[in-house]
Structures are given as C-alpha cells and as structure tokens.
Design an enzyme around this catalytic site. Sequence first.
Site, PDB file in Angstrom:
ATOM      1  N   ASP A  44     -15.006  15.685   8.882  1.00 57.26           N
ATOM      2  CA  ASP A  44     -14.171  14.605   8.333  1.00 57.26           C
ATOM      3  C   ASP A  44     -13.090  14.282   9.356  1.00 57.26           C
ATOM      4  OD1 ASP A  44     -12.619  12.902   6.888  1.00 57.26           O
ATOM      5  OD2 ASP A  44     -12.180  14.294   5.255  1.00 57.26           O
ATOM      6  N   ASP A  46      -7.137  -2.325   3.314  1.00 52.73           N
ATOM      7  CA  ASP A  46      -6.159  -3.338   2.919  1.00 52.73           C
ATOM      8  C   ASP A  46      -6.488  -4.710   3.518  1.00 52.73           C
ATOM      9  OD1 ASP A  46      -4.530  -1.428   1.610  1.00 52.73           O
ATOM     10  OD2 ASP A  46      -3.633  -0.864   3.520  1.00 52.73           O
ATOM     11  N   ASP A  51      -1.649  -1.160   5.851  1.00 52.67           N
ATOM     12  CA  ASP A  51      -1.961  -0.595   7.163  1.00 52.67           C
ATOM     13  C   ASP A  51      -3.436  -0.262   7.339  1.00 52.67           C
ATOM     14  OD1 ASP A  51      -2.053   1.517   5.358  1.00 52.67           O
ATOM     15  OD2 ASP A  51      -1.387   2.968   6.853  1.00 52.67           O
ATOM     16  N   LYS A 100     -15.288  16.846  -1.689  1.00 55.68           N
ATOM     17  CA  LYS A 100     -13.861  16.887  -1.999  1.00 55.68           C
ATOM     18  C   LYS A 100     -13.405  15.436  -2.143  1.00 55.68           C
ATOM     19  CE  LYS A 100     -11.775  16.575   2.598  1.00 55.68           C
ATOM     20  NZ  LYS A 100     -12.896  16.234   3.489  1.00 55.68           N
ATOM     21  N   ALA A 123     -13.130   4.431   1.036  1.00 53.92           N
ATOM     22  CA  ALA A 123     -12.094   4.094   0.061  1.00 53.92           C
ATOM     23  C   ALA A 123     -12.711   3.726  -1.279  1.00 53.92           C
ATOM     24  CB  ALA A 123     -11.234   2.954   0.575  1.00 53.92           C
ATOM     25  N   SER A 124     -13.994   3.350  -1.302  1.00 56.61           N
ATOM     26  CA  SER A 124     -14.560   3.020  -2.608  1.00 56.61           C
ATOM     27  C   SER A 124     -15.145   4.246  -3.317  1.00 56.61           C
ATOM     28  CB  SER A 124     -15.576   1.883  -2.514  1.00 56.61           C
ATOM     29  OG  SER A 124     -16.140   1.813  -1.254  1.00 56.61           O
ATOM     30  N   ARG A 155     -14.018   7.389  -2.608  1.00 54.97           N
ATOM     31  CA  ARG A 155     -12.893   8.323  -2.633  1.00 54.97           C
ATOM     32  C   ARG A 155     -13.337   9.774  -2.537  1.00 54.97           C
ATOM     33  NH1 ARG A 155     -10.542   6.102  -7.655  1.00 54.97           N
ATOM     34  NH2 ARG A 155     -10.290   3.919  -7.171  1.00 54.97           N
ATOM     35  N   ASP A 176       0.870  -1.157   0.000  1.00 56.49           N
ATOM     36  CA  ASP A 176       0.000   0.000   0.000  1.00 56.49           C
ATOM     37  C   ASP A 176       0.923   1.228   0.000  1.00 56.49           C
ATOM     38  OD1 ASP A 176      -2.500   1.389   0.618  1.00 56.49           O
ATOM     39  OD2 ASP A 176      -1.652   1.682   2.602  1.00 56.49           O
ATOM     40  N   PHE A 210     -15.926   9.903   4.282  1.00 58.66           N
ATOM     41  CA  PHE A 210     -15.000   9.370   3.283  1.00 58.66           C
ATOM     42  C   PHE A 210     -15.064   7.848   3.274  1.00 58.66           C
ATOM     43  CE2 PHE A 210     -10.831   7.401   2.608  1.00 58.66           C
ATOM     44  CZ  PHE A 210     -10.702   7.677   1.260  1.00 58.66           C
TER      45      PHE A 210
HETATM   46  N1  LIG Z   1     -10.612  12.453   3.792  1.00 61.52           N
HETATM   47  C1  LIG Z   1     -10.745  12.347   2.482  1.00 61.52           C
HETATM   48  N2  LIG Z   1     -11.748  12.951   1.849  1.00 61.52           N
HETATM   49  C2  LIG Z   1     -11.891  12.841   0.520  1.00 61.52           C
HETATM   50  N3  LIG Z   1     -11.091  12.139  -0.252  1.00 61.52           N
HETATM   51  C3  LIG Z   1     -10.056  11.486   0.302  1.00 61.52           C
HETATM   52  C4  LIG Z   1      -9.837  11.548   1.691  1.00 61.52           C
HETATM   53  N4  LIG Z   1      -8.747  10.816   1.980  1.00 61.52           N
HETATM   54  C5  LIG Z   1      -8.313  10.308   0.823  1.00 61.52           C
HETATM   55  N5  LIG Z   1      -9.091  10.706  -0.202  1.00 61.52           N
HETATM   56  C6  LIG Z   1      -8.964  10.346  -1.619  1.00 61.52           C
HETATM   57  O1  LIG Z   1      -9.206   8.943  -1.767  1.00 61.52           O
HETATM   58  C7  LIG Z   1      -8.115   8.306  -2.377  1.00 61.52           C
HETATM   59  C8  LIG Z   1      -7.954   6.897  -1.887  1.00 61.52           C
HETATM   60  O2  LIG Z   1      -7.900   6.827  -0.477  1.00 61.52           O
HETATM   61  P1  LIG Z   1      -6.717   6.116   0.333  1.00 61.52           P
HETATM   62  O3  LIG Z   1      -5.508   6.921   0.207  1.00 61.52           O
HETATM   63  O4  LIG Z   1      -7.204   5.797   1.685  1.00 61.52           O
HETATM   64  O5  LIG Z   1      -6.579   4.800  -0.518  1.00 61.52           O
HETATM   65  P2  LIG Z   1      -5.549   3.588  -0.367  1.00 61.52           P
HETATM   66  O6  LIG Z   1      -6.025   2.547  -1.300  1.00 61.52           O
HETATM   67  O7  LIG Z   1      -5.349   3.234   1.067  1.00 61.52           O
HETATM   68  O8  LIG Z   1      -4.219   4.065  -0.972  1.00 61.52           O
HETATM   69  P3  LIG Z   1      -2.959   4.557  -0.239  1.00 61.52           P
HETATM   70  O9  LIG Z   1      -3.068   4.299   1.218  1.00 61.52           O
HETATM   71  O10 LIG Z   1      -1.875   3.801  -0.858  1.00 61.52           O
HETATM   72  O11 LIG Z   1      -2.935   6.011  -0.599  1.00 61.52           O
HETATM   73  C9  LIG Z   1      -6.942   9.205  -2.058  1.00 61.52           C
HETATM   74  O12 LIG Z   1      -5.943   9.078  -3.007  1.00 61.52           O
HETATM   75  C10 LIG Z   1      -7.564  10.592  -2.123  1.00 61.52           C
HETATM   76  O13 LIG Z   1      -7.653  11.068  -3.443  1.00 61.52           O
HETATM   77 MG   LIG Z   2      -3.998   3.177   2.752  1.00 60.25          MG
END
Ligand SMILES: Nc1ncnc2c1ncn2[C@@H]1O[C@H](COP(=O)(O)OP(=O)(O)OP(=O)(O)O)[C@@H](O)[C@H]1O
Ligand SMILES: [Mg+2]
EC number: 7.2.2.6
Length: 654
Positions: free
Chosen positions: A326, A494, A490, A371, A355-356, A358, A289, A353
């Site tokens: 947030d 993941d 982490d 955002k 992860a799916s 984003r 990650d 927020f």
């Molecule tokens: N608090 C937030 N509000 C809005 N968008 C967010 C927020 N945090 C992250 N993002 C967006 O969501 C995307 C994906 O989230 P996140 O970073 O958690 O994914 P990930 O798969 O864990 O990847 P990595 O940890 O490697 O960056 C980020 O690249 C960012 O563009």
């Molecule tokens: Mg991550």
Amino acid sequence: MNALTLRQALPGALRKLDPRELVRTPVMLVVWLGALLTTILSVTDPSVLGWSVTVWLWLTVIFGNLAESVAEGRGKAQAASLRALQQETTAFRQRTDGSVEEVPSTSLRKDDLVVVVAGQRIPGDGDVVEGVASVDESAVTGESAPVIRESGGDRSAVTGGTTVLSDRIVVRITSEPGQSFVDRMIALVEGSERQRTPNEVALNVLLSALTVCFLAVVGSLWFVADFSGAQQSVLVLTALLVCLIPTTIGALLSAIGIAGMDRLVRRNVLAMSGRAVEAAGDVDVLLLDKTGTITYGNRRASELLPLDGVTQRELADAALLASLADETPEGRSIVDLVGERPDVPAGAVFVEFSASTRMSGLDVDGRSIRKGAASAVTAWVGRTDPGLDVLVQQVSETGGTPLVVAEQDRLLGVVHLKDVVKEGMRERFDELRAMGIRTVMITGDNAVTAKAIAAEAGVDDVLAEATPEDKLALIRKEQTGGRMVAMCGDGTNDAPALAQADVGVAMNTGTTAAKEAGNMVDLDSDPTKLIDVVEIGKQLLITRGALTTFSVANDVAKYFAVLPAMFVVAFPGIDVLNVMRLSSPESAIVSAVVFNALIIVALIPLALRGVHYKPASATALLRRNLLVYGVGGLVAPFVGIKLLDLVVSLIPGL
Ligand SMILES: Nc1ncnc2c1ncn2[C@@H]1O[C@H](COP(=O)(O)OP(=O)(O)OP(=O)(O)O)[C@@H](O)[C@H]1O
Ligand SMILES: [Mg+2]
Ligand SMILES: [K+]
C-alpha cells in the site's frame, strides 16, 4: 504608482496606440477616431483651439492605454524571478529497463520517469510515483519550511524548479515542455493569458451602447444648433462627444481586472481565470475536504487496538501484510509502526486502496486480508461486533481515523490513524461566517470522526462517508439553489468536485489531478485563504461598480457644465444656466477635454489598489458607493473644469 513604473509602462502605452489593440474597447476606439478627425481638421485649418483639443484627445487615448500597461507592468518583475526557475538542468531519466540516462530537462515529455536525489532540482512538474522526500518549494511559494512529497497519497505532486532536500524519489512528468505550472504562472502574472470575463464583456456592451446614445445626442445637437443659428464646428462637437462617452471606465476596465489577479498572486493564489475571481466575490457556500485541507494530511498509524481474543501480534501481522504494497502514506505509516519489513509473499495479489471502496489489502494462498473504513470492512466480512464498535467509536471520538483490519470472516481489530487540524482554522471559519459564507466539510471518513474534527475546526456542517460522486452531487445540489459554491480540496477524488465548483481552489500540496481540475491553486495550501480570495473578488466587483458609477455621473455632469458655455453667445438668455462662468466657449471646451483626460490618470491608482472593502451587507455597500462615487462623479467636473478654465483661459487665442 511611482515615476519608475510610469516610465516602464509608457512604451507599452504608446504601442497600444495601434487601433487594432483598441477594437476591444469601442469607447476608446471612438476617442482614437475623434483624435484622428481633429488632427485632420487642425492640419487643414490650424487654430489654437484645434491643436489644443487634438493634443488632449491623443493624450486621452495614451492615458487609457497607460492604465492597462501599468497594471501589466506590475507582474513583469514577478515573471522575471519565476523565469529563473526555468533554467535548464540535467535530468536523470529512467529507461524501461530501470537504468538511468542523463538528458537536458527541456527534452522531458509527459509520462517520462525521472530520478531525483537530495540536492537536485526537480526537472519538471510531475507526480511522485516512488519514495518520500522533503522538498524546498520556497522558489515557488516563498515559504521556507520544507514540505513532504510522497507517492501514493494526496501529497504526490511536485513542481519543476523546486529542490529535493533529502532522500530519493522517482517522478512521473505530467506536463509537456512549455506547459508547466511555472509557465502558466508567468503567463498569468504578465497578463498575457488574460481573457475577458462575461461580466467585463457585458459591461463593454453597455458602454458601447452609451457611446452610440451620446453619438446620437451630439448629432442632433448639430442639427438644433444649425437651425437656431448657433452653429457648432465639427471640432467642438467631437470634443463634446469624447467628454460625454464613458471614457473613464472604458480606459480603466481592463486594468481593474488585471489588478485583481495581481492581488491574488501577491497572496500566493494563482487564479487560472478572471471569471473565478469574480465568482469568488459572490460565494455563499464553501465546501472543504478534511484530510490535507482542514488537517495537515499527515495521517499516521499511532496505535494497534486488537479485539478480545486477538493478540497484538496477530493484528500487527495482518495489518502489515495488508500494507506491504500500500503506497499511500497511511499504508506506509502502518509498516513504520509495526517496525518490520518482511518480504512480500510469493503469488500475493494486491488490492489497492480506492476512495470508493475505502479498503485495501491482499489475497495470498487462499488468505484474504483487508483494512479500511469500518463500514466498508464490516460489509466485506458480512457482520460486525460490539467490541469492534467500541474501538471504532473510541478512535473516532478523538478525531482519529479508525482502520478496521479483518482476515476472511474474522474481525481482528483497529488501527488508529492520527491527524492534526491546521492552526487557526476556527477563527478563520468564524470570519467566513461573518461574511455570510457557510462552511461544509466533506470527507470519506466516518461520521463520528468527521463530527469530532468539524467541532475542533469550527465548520458549520459535515457530510461524512462521502464518495467522489457524493461530493459532486452536493455541489450540484447547492448550485441548483442558485448559490455560488467554492470548494477547497487536495485529492484526486476531489477533482470532479473542484471542476464543478464555481470557485475550485486546489491545495498546492495536492495531486496534479486536483490542481488541473480547479480554477485556482493556493501555493500555501491554506483553505482559509478563501477569505482573502472572497475579499479580493468582492473588491474587484465593487471597484468596477464604483468607477462605472463615477464615470457615467461625470459624463452627465460635463454635459451640463459645458453646454451653457457653448451656447451662451447665441442665446444670451441661457446665461442664467451658465453657473460655471467659464471664461469663453473655447476655454470651456478645452478645459472639459483636459479634465476628461486627467481624470483617467487620477483614477489609475484607485483602479489598481481597489476600493476599500469592509464586510457589510450588499445593500449597505451599494448605498455607500452610490453616494460617494455617484455624487462625487457629479460634483468633480464642476470643480475640476472651473479650476482648469482659470489656467486654460491664460493661453493666448482661447
Ligand atoms: N490506505 C488505505 N487503506 C485502506 N483504507 C483507507 C486507506 N486510506 C484511507 N482509507 C479509508 O478510506 C476512507 C476515505 O478515504 P480518504 O480519506 O482518502 O477520503 P476523502 O474523501 O479524501 O476524505 P478526507 O480526505 O477528507 O479524509 C478513510 O476515511 C479511511 O477510512
Ligand atoms: Mg482527501
Ligand atoms: K468621457
């Protein structure tokens, strides 16, 4: 191995004389039965030979147990220092009405909320649900620099027994009494939770089969001897049997496994299963990650970049509104950057927020603000803008994460989130490449940012804009190709991938979900620790292979060393084969039994330390080990038994 560890291990070794303990290692059970048989024979018909053999057969069993005891003993000291972390403290439990009550930490259950302030010990494992604090985790990790633990993001997990240094946090307890992280660590280092791996079970079956074969060999020898008038006593045949069956590896097998786990613990990696350690020895691909694994994970807003026709103020207001609720570190850092904390407007509905999606934001009074990742927000707005693309590109190229801010159908600008790549990544990834392991970074971030960070860190490949499902799918795809996959991560997003990987290493800084999904936890949260994990895994496999080779070669050699001496009286013609010139058949038998027992003790240090591992091709390693341990195993008994015979023949009556 010094005298002290030996003395501490001896009681354990004697306790393990209980045959119920030996059922797990059939080879040693046969020795135990043999010792019992010769004891009975020696009591009914005492002789110097009988008692010499009997004493050394019992010693063989004890030495075998000793190996395991010594391996287990090494974890005991570590367990004692961990137990100190478990001492009962007062916890401040939050009632549902928000008031706080004092309770003993031992009475905390899963899902209880506790308040912890500066100077207090965290009373149990949990996730921070409110606030940010610096925490001293040195008691668990040995690392003295304080770490940040905060709600919302991927750095929310805290360990019971660690100390809050500043600020106030609310923690939701995640473990039931007796099942905490430290409880598991103690069980691990003491070896009490150890389960045998499929490989170990398979090897045990092989050793049992060999034992049965040699039983048949010795049995038929009895008949042959009988027929040809060179009768051999049951005592001698029992001694011969023990010399022939693979006692060396049978005795050392579990010690090798325990020692491997122990070596990992010493490097601050907790392996929850021995199987994972073995799998690590064969890893082909490592997936990582990005945020919090390759980078420090302290993603902070550093700059607001408005689009043409949008004022700095407008962008700041919208970004602030979208971040007020947030609780992720990213969201809080935007509030910090703007430097204001207005009241949350009445009737606002928050979009958390995930992860799916984003994205995050809020809806209030018909206004809708979001955002998030550029692709997600432009899709939500329904269009993009050339000016925006320029800003997104600009931030991404530096390795930063651009968060696009929009209100309704209006794109406002970009927030630049900055993160830093952990030190020393490039050199360590080069090392992994030299070991034949391909590294792939998988991130939810956009492709340009991903490429920039990948180039800086020196990984081989990237998968960008990955959802948790994509991460899982990639692992499955690699695995169907027959490859062994390791994953370092982490975040809660993941967790599915960590669970699917053959070796899932969760960063200690990560979430509880990640730590529970993986089969290893790295207390130092260093993804390149996988190098050590792989080395230890390979070393474990090599050590087991080498000692098995040695053991079997040894047994075969003993057969040819001892047999001529046994039959030379009956068949003087065999004398040409009697190259060893042992002083008498009795002395030959006793020397072989003594050698068979002592070789176990001699090899305990090697079993615990492991055979030296240098990165090299698998065939080169195999060739070298066959040579050293195969040939060494064939030669050793001839030399050892000859030397022992010189001493043993001095015993009157032999
Ligand atoms: N608090 C937030 N509000 C809005 N968008 C967010 C927020 N945090 C992250 N993002 C967006 O969501 C995307 C994906 O989230 P996140 O970073 O958690 O994914 P990930 O798969 O864990 O990847 P990595 O940890 O490697 O960056 C980020 O690249 C960012 O563009
Ligand atoms: Mg991550
Ligand atoms: K043997």
